[in-house]
Enzyme design. Structure first.
Site, PDB file in Angstrom:
ATOM      1  N   CYS A 182       1.076  -1.533  -0.048  1.00 14.16           N
ATOM      2  CA  CYS A 182       0.505  -0.223  -0.289  1.00 14.16           C
ATOM      3  C   CYS A 182       0.904   0.729  -0.116  1.00 14.16           C
ATOM      4  CB  CYS A 182      -1.346  -0.055   1.226  1.00 14.16           C
ATOM      5  SG  CYS A 182      -1.661  -1.500   1.614  1.00 14.16           S
ATOM      6  N   ARG A 199       6.807 -11.389   5.051  1.00 12.18           N
ATOM      7  CA  ARG A 199       6.656 -11.271   6.980  1.00 12.18           C
ATOM      8  C   ARG A 199       6.098 -12.245   7.390  1.00 12.18           C
ATOM      9  NH1 ARG A 199      -0.158  -9.796   4.902  1.00 12.18           N
ATOM     10  NH2 ARG A 199       0.029  -8.326   3.862  1.00 12.18           N
ATOM     11  N   GLN A 257       1.206 -10.299  -3.286  1.00 14.26           N
ATOM     12  CA  GLN A 257       0.187 -10.664  -3.085  1.00 14.26           C
ATOM     13  C   GLN A 257      -0.286  -9.928  -4.307  1.00 14.26           C
ATOM     14  OE1 GLN A 257       0.356  -7.728  -0.018  1.00 14.26           O
ATOM     15  NE2 GLN A 257      -1.621  -8.946   0.661  1.00 14.26           N
ATOM     16  N   ASP A 313      -2.255  -7.625  -5.949  1.00 16.73           N
ATOM     17  CA  ASP A 313      -2.309  -6.468  -5.063  1.00 16.73           C
ATOM     18  C   ASP A 313      -3.200  -5.337  -6.199  1.00 16.73           C
ATOM     19  OD1 ASP A 313      -2.746  -4.982  -2.502  1.00 16.73           O
ATOM     20  OD2 ASP A 313      -1.280  -5.400  -1.911  1.00 16.73           O
ATOM     21  N   HIS A 345      -4.730  -0.948  -5.370  1.00 16.00           N
ATOM     22  CA  HIS A 345      -5.063   0.303  -4.487  1.00 16.00           C
ATOM     23  C   HIS A 345      -6.414   0.995  -5.634  1.00 16.00           C
ATOM     24  CE1 HIS A 345      -2.152  -1.688  -2.034  1.00 16.00           C
ATOM     25  NE2 HIS A 345      -3.274  -1.221  -0.838  1.00 16.00           N
ATOM     26  N   LYS A 402     -15.424  -4.402   5.189  1.00  9.68           N
ATOM     27  CA  LYS A 402     -14.446  -5.321   3.807  1.00  9.68           C
ATOM     28  C   LYS A 402     -15.907  -6.603   3.699  1.00  9.68           C
ATOM     29  CE  LYS A 402     -11.904  -7.877   7.100  1.00  9.68           C
ATOM     30  NZ  LYS A 402     -10.866  -9.818   7.357  1.00  9.68           N
ATOM     31  N   HIS A 433      -8.220  -1.403  -0.376  1.00 10.89           N
ATOM     32  CA  HIS A 433      -6.859  -2.001  -0.892  1.00 10.89           C
ATOM     33  C   HIS A 433      -8.145  -3.301  -1.076  1.00 10.89           C
ATOM     34  CE1 HIS A 433      -4.138  -0.639   2.183  1.00 10.89           C
ATOM     35  NE2 HIS A 433      -5.666  -0.592   2.372  1.00 10.89           N
TER      36      HIS A 433
END
Ligand SMILES: [Zn+2]
Ligand SMILES: [Zn+2]
Length: 645
Positions: free
Chosen positions: A336, A365, A383, A385, A387, A471, A517
């Site tokens: 992000c 992580r 990911q 991912d 945004h 979410k 996200h």
């Protein structure tokens, strides 16, 4: 003697003399209820059936059909296990023994490890105790007196728990000779346990702390009927066969190397090609849907993560910072902030919104070394991912597009079923959340309206949202009925204000964009693990690392076999020719074990007619086909990404 009124689930009120045991209350209502009752819920509290009625309230009996029924039943099976273990192994000291989603476990401290043989003896002893039908008897002790009793029994772990958790008067449960410090409730007696099985033994630590006593955790499960237990064991066996760690090794898809560290994935060529196919599909679809592809660095200044707040609320999931030239850098745990910096790299106008920045972003992580699990729980992963930065009135369309995209994932990868959850704020505690009440109303409304408009059934979960926004989660249900959480569409009212994001509105004034996200596959590694198990390693043709294997019947057919291979390669089909000096049957078996979709056997007849004798991995012999026809057909299966082939 005073009477106590209780309200039954159907609304009728009945009175019973104070002190009447709950089991007697059940008997008064009906013998069938009394026979099926496991425990009771009076005024919201779960109680044993031996509890005397002291005060009234709504009363409901817990049976096998109640939501709490199975948990109480399984926890009682855990006590049964501990009763058997302590009887057979006086040197075993019981720790804790809760029910789990799929059964129960009990932890024991014992120097000698339990063996498979021991498990069988324990199971036999459990059956004896079931037959003896011992009551699960509740005994109340004043704290000091009770603790002394456990001290005399040498149960030092229980003493520790009593010290920490016990009320001034605490309850213990006696099952035969076994006594356990426990809040209860329990089913009336051991004879009520109809079907159970011990499954495995594994290492654990007292209170999950690796510096504390090593424990041995015995896992088991129990059900209300033998049929349910058998079904569960069949599914467990099926899951074992599909285990992605086992298949990953057998099919040479990926590895995890101790030399490199736990939780870090090596994609082997065959896994790599599957990943490439997934990523190619994804990138093409992203571009078609108006996303922009970006790349961001893997390590960035620690200060950035202070601005984003991750060093506060996410610190324990992050690798430690790296000192570099009087500064510190941080491996990214999320993408992000990188995407935010791209957004912020120049002034933005409302005309540029919605801006959808997508990245196959690799993140790191920290996970404790004990919790890693194949591809499903790792320390480094990628990911899919994205945004989305948009204006409030663009929200519903964006949410709809995300949900629609998630459904395309389901379809493309052959999942027929899904579950959707909407996590909303706890309306009683608006102070727990970032963002204004209007923000939340807008976002929750957009999520809810979209799902309703799309006729998507969902579970509404108030109080489940994280502090920065509501979410939607989409869980895919795999071929053997297991749900997997993959897709998330998550609002964020925190980061745009922390980074001071703005756009110039049509009114010429600065506004804060809404940020979403979203990840569809979640982590590519985890998704790959799910796919391996979903397909049991038999990937559909478009994903299969080797799509066709050509098998010449004998040496003299090698030339034609190579020709067939060449034709397929020209059509960009992933093909191999197995002309090893092995019997045809052995080569067919090897191709079958590698779960290759198509085997093409070629001999004199095929060479003469320029055809192939087709064998499918699922149904075997499929007759002869002209070579050009087969090539065109495979090409079409690949091009359409046929999910069931
Ligand atoms: Zn207990
Ligand atoms: Zn994000």
């Amino acid at each position: 003697m005073t009477n106590v009124p209780v309200t039954l689930p159907d609304g009728t009120v009945k009175e019973f003399p104070q002190g009447t045991k709950l089991l007697e209350v059940a008997q008064a209502i009906g013998p069938r209820l009394a026979a099926s009752a496991l425990a009771a819920k009076l005024d919201g509290r779960l109680l044993d059936l031996t509890t005397p009625l002291e005060s009234g309230g709504p009363l409901q009996f817990i049976t096998s059909g109640s939501p709490e029924g199975l948990e109480i039943y399984r926890h009682s099976t855990a006590h049964l296990l501990a009763a058997a273990v302590t009887d057979l192994f006086p040197d075993a000291h019981p720790g804790v023994g809760p029910a789990t989603d799929t059964g129960f476990f009990y932890d024991f401290y014992r120097e000698k490890p339990f063996t498979e043989d021991d498990l069988q003896h324990i199971e036999a002893k459990m059956r004896e105790i079931v037959k003896a039908d011992f009551p699960n008897e509740r005994v109340d002790y004043p704290k000091e007196q009770g603790k002394k009793l456990f001290e005399q029994m040498g149960e030092f772990l229980k003493c520790e728990l009593i010290e920490e958790k016990a009320d001034p008067v605490f309850s213990a449960y006696r099952t035969g000779k076994f006594l356990d410090f426990c809040r209860g409730p329990h089913i009336p007696s051991t004879g009520r346990i109809k079907a159970f099985k011990l499954l495995s033994v594994a290492g654990a630590y007292w209170k999950g702390d690796e510096h504390s006593h090593p424990m041995q955790r015995i896992y088991g499960t129990s059900f209300f009927s033998q049929k349910e237990l058998d079904d569960f064991l069949t599914q467990l066996e099926e899951a074992r066969k599909r285990d992605h760690r086992k298949l990953g090794r057998e099919l040479d898809l990926f590895s995890i190397q101790d030399e490199a560290g736990p939780g870090l994935i090596f994609w082997h060529p065959k896994g790599g090609i599957i990943r490439k196919e997934i990523e190619d599909w994804l990138r093409a679809e992203l571009l078609a849907r108006g996303y922009d592809l970006v790349y961001t660095p893997h390590a960035m200044r620690l200060h950035l993560w202070e601005t984003s707040g991750h060093t506060n609320f996410y610190r324990e999931n992050m690798f430690g910072p790296m000192p570099v030239e009087n500064d510190h850098y941080q491996l990214k745990p999320m993408n992000c902030p990188g995407h935010i910096l791209i957004y912020k790299s120049r002034a933005r106008s409302y005309r540029e919104l919605p801006m959808r920045l997508a990245e196959l972003g690799t993140v790191y992580r920290y996970e404790r070394s004990g919790v890693m699990h194949g591809l499903l729980r790792v320390r480094g992963f990628t990911q899919d991912d994205a945004h989305i930065f948009c204006m409030p009135d663009q929200l519903e369309a964006e949410v709809q597009a995300c949900v629609d995209f998630a459904f395309l994932v389901l379809k493309t990868f052959g999942f027929d079923r899904y579950e959707v959850e909407l996590s909303a704020r706890d309306p009683a505690h608006p102070e727990h959340y970032a963002g204004t009440v209007e923000d939340w109303n807008l976002a929750e409304g957009a999520l809810k309206n979209t799902l309703e408009r799309m006729n998507v059934p969902f579970k509404y979960m108030p109080g489940e949202a994280v502090f920065y926004g509501p979410k939607i989660d989409v869980k895919l249900v795999d071929a053997i009925g297991r749900p997997w959480q993959l897709t998330t569409v998550q609002f964020d009212f925190n980061l745009p204000s922390r980074f001071g994001l703005e756009y110039a509105g049509a009114d010429g004034h600065p506004h804060t964009p809404v940020m979403v996200h979203r990840a569809l596959l979640g982590s590519i590694e985890r998704f790959f693990g799910v796919l391996i198990e979903h397909y049991a390693g038999a990937f559909p043709v478009w994903l299969a690392p080797v799509q066709a294997m050509v098998l010449p019947i004998s040496d003299k057919h090698q030339a034609y076999a190579r020709e067939v291979g060449e034709e397929l390669r020209k059509a960009r089909v992933r093909v191999q020719v197995d002309d090893r000096n092995e019997k045809l049957n052995a080569r067919i078996r090897d191709a079958q074990l590698q779960k290759i979709p198509f085997m093409l056997v070629v001999g004199d007849r095929e060479a003469q007619s320029r055809s192939v004798a087709l064998r499918r991995r699922d149904t075997g012999d499929a007759g002869s086909r002209p070579l050009p026809e087969f090539v065109a057909w495979v090409r079409q299966l690949i091009d359409t990404r046929a999910a069931k082939w």
